[in-house]
Design a protein around this motif. Structure first.
Motif, PDB file in Angstrom:
ATOM      1  N   VAL A  50      19.812 -14.096  21.767  1.00 15.54           N
ATOM      2  CA  VAL A  50      18.604 -13.236  22.409  1.00 15.54           C
ATOM      3  C   VAL A  50      17.562 -14.391  22.067  1.00 15.54           C
ATOM      4  O   VAL A  50      17.287 -14.825  20.807  1.00 15.54           O
ATOM      5  CB  VAL A  50      18.611 -11.945  21.842  1.00 15.54           C
ATOM      6  CG1 VAL A  50      17.167 -11.463  22.126  1.00 15.54           C
ATOM      7  CG2 VAL A  50      19.750 -11.195  22.055  1.00 15.54           C
ATOM      8  N   LYS A  51      16.794 -14.633  23.128  1.00 18.11           N
ATOM      9  CA  LYS A  51      15.403 -15.278  22.914  1.00 18.11           C
ATOM     10  C   LYS A  51      14.458 -14.447  22.252  1.00 18.11           C
ATOM     11  O   LYS A  51      14.455 -12.969  22.489  1.00 18.11           O
ATOM     12  CB  LYS A  51      14.807 -15.947  24.285  1.00 18.11           C
ATOM     13  CG  LYS A  51      15.726 -16.734  24.963  1.00 18.11           C
ATOM     14  CD  LYS A  51      15.321 -16.933  26.326  1.00 18.11           C
ATOM     15  CE  LYS A  51      16.226 -17.961  27.006  1.00 18.11           C
ATOM     16  NZ  LYS A  51      15.633 -18.446  28.441  1.00 18.11           N
ATOM     17  N   PRO A  52      13.407 -14.829  21.432  1.00 16.58           N
ATOM     18  CA  PRO A  52      13.624 -16.317  20.827  1.00 16.58           C
ATOM     19  C   PRO A  52      14.687 -16.494  19.692  1.00 16.58           C
ATOM     20  O   PRO A  52      15.004 -15.418  19.252  1.00 16.58           O
ATOM     21  CB  PRO A  52      11.973 -16.414  20.380  1.00 16.58           C
ATOM     22  CG  PRO A  52      11.499 -14.946  19.943  1.00 16.58           C
ATOM     23  CD  PRO A  52      12.277 -14.030  20.828  1.00 16.58           C
ATOM     24  N   PHE A  53      15.025 -17.708  19.604  1.00  8.52           N
ATOM     25  CA  PHE A  53      16.151 -17.932  18.436  1.00  8.52           C
ATOM     26  C   PHE A  53      15.698 -19.410  17.713  1.00  8.52           C
ATOM     27  O   PHE A  53      14.847 -20.038  18.460  1.00  8.52           O
ATOM     28  CB  PHE A  53      17.315 -18.111  18.981  1.00  8.52           C
ATOM     29  CG  PHE A  53      17.380 -18.836  20.395  1.00  8.52           C
ATOM     30  CD1 PHE A  53      17.493 -20.314  20.126  1.00  8.52           C
ATOM     31  CD2 PHE A  53      17.300 -18.413  21.656  1.00  8.52           C
ATOM     32  CE1 PHE A  53      17.536 -21.198  21.305  1.00  8.52           C
ATOM     33  CE2 PHE A  53      17.385 -19.204  22.816  1.00  8.52           C
ATOM     34  CZ  PHE A  53      17.572 -20.542  22.843  1.00  8.52           C
ATOM     35  N   SER A  54      16.090 -19.601  16.755  1.00  3.60           N
ATOM     36  CA  SER A  54      15.779 -20.940  16.178  1.00  3.60           C
ATOM     37  C   SER A  54      16.866 -21.979  16.466  1.00  3.60           C
ATOM     38  O   SER A  54      18.005 -21.497  16.904  1.00  3.60           O
ATOM     39  CB  SER A  54      15.786 -20.595  14.382  1.00  3.60           C
ATOM     40  OG  SER A  54      17.365 -20.247  13.999  1.00  3.60           O
ATOM     41  N   MET A  55      16.475 -23.207  16.211  1.00  4.30           N
ATOM     42  CA  MET A  55      17.431 -24.333  16.497  1.00  4.30           C
ATOM     43  C   MET A  55      18.732 -24.235  15.479  1.00  4.30           C
ATOM     44  O   MET A  55      19.804 -24.429  15.842  1.00  4.30           O
ATOM     45  CB  MET A  55      16.702 -25.602  16.283  1.00  4.30           C
ATOM     46  CG  MET A  55      17.678 -26.819  16.565  1.00  4.30           C
ATOM     47  SD  MET A  55      18.169 -26.801  18.570  1.00  4.30           S
ATOM     48  CE  MET A  55      19.668 -27.841  18.356  1.00  4.30           C
ATOM     49  N   ALA A  56      18.224 -23.820  14.222  1.00  2.00           N
ATOM     50  CA  ALA A  56      19.450 -23.640  13.248  1.00  2.00           C
ATOM     51  C   ALA A  56      20.583 -22.774  13.669  1.00  2.00           C
ATOM     52  O   ALA A  56      21.775 -22.795  13.666  1.00  2.00           O
ATOM     53  CB  ALA A  56      18.866 -23.244  11.914  1.00  2.00           C
ATOM     54  N   GLU A  57      20.232 -21.471  14.375  1.00  2.00           N
ATOM     55  CA  GLU A  57      20.863 -20.467  14.529  1.00  2.00           C
ATOM     56  C   GLU A  57      21.921 -21.072  15.894  1.00  2.00           C
ATOM     57  O   GLU A  57      22.974 -20.806  15.953  1.00  2.00           O
ATOM     58  CB  GLU A  57      20.086 -19.089  14.782  1.00  2.00           C
ATOM     59  CG  GLU A  57      21.296 -18.056  15.501  1.00  2.00           C
ATOM     60  CD  GLU A  57      20.802 -16.873  15.878  1.00  2.00           C
ATOM     61  OE1 GLU A  57      21.419 -15.812  16.056  1.00  2.00           O
ATOM     62  OE2 GLU A  57      19.519 -16.592  15.789  1.00  2.00           O
ATOM     63  N   LEU A  58      21.035 -21.643  16.758  1.00  2.00           N
ATOM     64  CA  LEU A  58      21.587 -22.032  17.995  1.00  2.00           C
ATOM     65  C   LEU A  58      22.797 -23.376  17.774  1.00  2.00           C
ATOM     66  O   LEU A  58      23.881 -23.000  18.102  1.00  2.00           O
ATOM     67  CB  LEU A  58      20.790 -22.535  18.908  1.00  2.00           C
ATOM     68  CG  LEU A  58      21.418 -23.336  20.172  1.00  2.00           C
ATOM     69  CD1 LEU A  58      22.063 -22.397  20.995  1.00  2.00           C
ATOM     70  CD2 LEU A  58      20.205 -23.911  21.051  1.00  2.00           C
ATOM     71  N   GLU A  59      22.285 -24.134  16.732  1.00  3.87           N
ATOM     72  CA  GLU A  59      23.426 -25.176  16.579  1.00  3.87           C
ATOM     73  C   GLU A  59      24.567 -24.558  15.857  1.00  3.87           C
ATOM     74  O   GLU A  59      25.699 -24.792  16.186  1.00  3.87           O
ATOM     75  CB  GLU A  59      22.945 -26.234  15.383  1.00  3.87           C
ATOM     76  CG  GLU A  59      23.641 -27.338  15.124  1.00  3.87           C
ATOM     77  CD  GLU A  59      22.748 -28.473  14.582  1.00  3.87           C
ATOM     78  OE1 GLU A  59      23.336 -29.770  14.981  1.00  3.87           O
ATOM     79  OE2 GLU A  59      21.798 -28.203  14.178  1.00  3.87           O
ATOM     80  N   ALA A  60      24.470 -23.501  14.786  1.00  5.64           N
ATOM     81  CA  ALA A  60      25.404 -22.885  14.410  1.00  5.64           C
ATOM     82  C   ALA A  60      26.411 -22.149  15.111  1.00  5.64           C
ATOM     83  O   ALA A  60      27.615 -22.294  15.272  1.00  5.64           O
ATOM     84  CB  ALA A  60      24.922 -21.811  13.368  1.00  5.64           C
ATOM     85  N   ARG A  61      25.893 -21.578  16.266  1.00  3.17           N
ATOM     86  CA  ARG A  61      26.780 -20.853  17.273  1.00  3.17           C
ATOM     87  C   ARG A  61      27.336 -21.846  18.163  1.00  3.17           C
ATOM     88  O   ARG A  61      28.617 -21.763  18.488  1.00  3.17           O
ATOM     89  CB  ARG A  61      25.764 -19.913  17.979  1.00  3.17           C
ATOM     90  CG  ARG A  61      25.264 -18.662  17.305  1.00  3.17           C
ATOM     91  CD  ARG A  61      24.380 -17.720  17.993  1.00  3.17           C
ATOM     92  NE  ARG A  61      23.849 -16.497  17.320  1.00  3.17           N
ATOM     93  CZ  ARG A  61      24.296 -15.484  17.776  1.00  3.17           C
ATOM     94  NH1 ARG A  61      25.063 -15.012  18.609  1.00  3.17           N
ATOM     95  NH2 ARG A  61      23.647 -14.298  17.005  1.00  3.17           N
ATOM     96  N   MET A  62      26.665 -23.007  18.370  1.00  4.32           N
ATOM     97  CA  MET A  62      27.381 -24.111  19.260  1.00  4.32           C
ATOM     98  C   MET A  62      28.491 -24.726  18.574  1.00  4.32           C
ATOM     99  O   MET A  62      29.702 -24.846  19.084  1.00  4.32           O
ATOM    100  CB  MET A  62      26.334 -25.314  19.364  1.00  4.32           C
ATOM    101  CG  MET A  62      25.320 -24.752  20.211  1.00  4.32           C
ATOM    102  SD  MET A  62      24.119 -26.035  20.714  1.00  4.32           S
ATOM    103  CE  MET A  62      24.839 -27.551  21.321  1.00  4.32           C
TER     104      MET A  62
END
Length: 226
Positions: A96-108
């Protein structure tokens, strides 16, 4: 990792693309669902749901007809219903937006660690080969034209030659439906595959259970490539 970013907001796409590149990701940008379908060879898809030509859910649904590339949906739609719908449509994760780069990268990284369904590289049984990178099917080196659903069905069966795949599993995985109409559709697709491949005995019906790819007695003729 080669990432396909599907985002129609140019400012968002530029900012997110820059962040991903700064973390050593190779990013390809597509601004619409139509453009996304014409882009192949990526390792992961970041899919915005609010696209100008169609809803991202439809893009995800159509991509799942021929590929199991990991998909993370990015959306401001934050309700439980929206998250569940996105996952049921075929997404591997929903952020869900907004999100942090740290969370996005962890999910990727998390979705990339998950085992896929075998739709990587190619698999060959006898003289029939399914190439999941180029989305082609060859018989004796000659290309065979299949529809997306036919390709997906054959890919699923070829993922584990000799293994029986139940009808219900195929119906849910490919059509998300186990009704009578879907069952008749599956029967038609099996018939069409046998005819197009010119190898009727390749796909065996296990009465009351499902189907399996018949492995030749010479096991060396069954090969996984890539």
């Amino acid at each position: 990792m080669r990432v396909l970013l599907i985002e129609d907001d140019e400012r968002m796409a530029k900012a997110l693309g820059s962040l991903l590149r700064s973390h050593s990701y190779d990013v390809v940008h597509a601004a619409s669902g139509a453009a996304a379908r014409e882009t192949f060879g990526y390792d992961l898809m970041l899919l915005d749901l609010g696209l100008p030509d169609e809803d991202g859910l439809e893009v995800c649904r159509s991509i799942r007809e021929f590929s199991d590339v990991p998909i993370i949906m990015l959306s401001a739609r934050a309700s439980e219903h929206d998250r569940v719908l996105g996952l049921r449509t075929g997404a591997d994760d929903y952020l869900v937006k907004p999100f942090s780069m740290a969370e996005l990268e962890a999910r990727m990284q998390a979705v990339m660690r998950r085992p896929r369904t075998g739709m990587v590289g190619a698999v060959q049984v006898g003289d029939v080969a399914v190439d999941h990178v180029n989305h082609t099917v060859l018989r004796g080196g000659t290309p065979i034209a299949l529809t997306r659903k036919e390709f997906t069905l054959l890919s699923r069966l070829m993922a584990n030659p000799g293994e029986v795949v139940s009808r219900d599993h195929l119906l849910l995985e490919i059509w998300n439906d186990t009704g009578q109409a879907a069952r008749r559709t599956l029967d038609v697709h099996i018939t069409n595959l046998r005819a197009k491949l010119g190898r009727p005995s390749l796909i065996q019906t296990i009465r009351g259970v499902g189907y399996r790819i018949v492995v030749p007695s010479d096991m060396e003729s069954t090969r996984h490539i890539g």
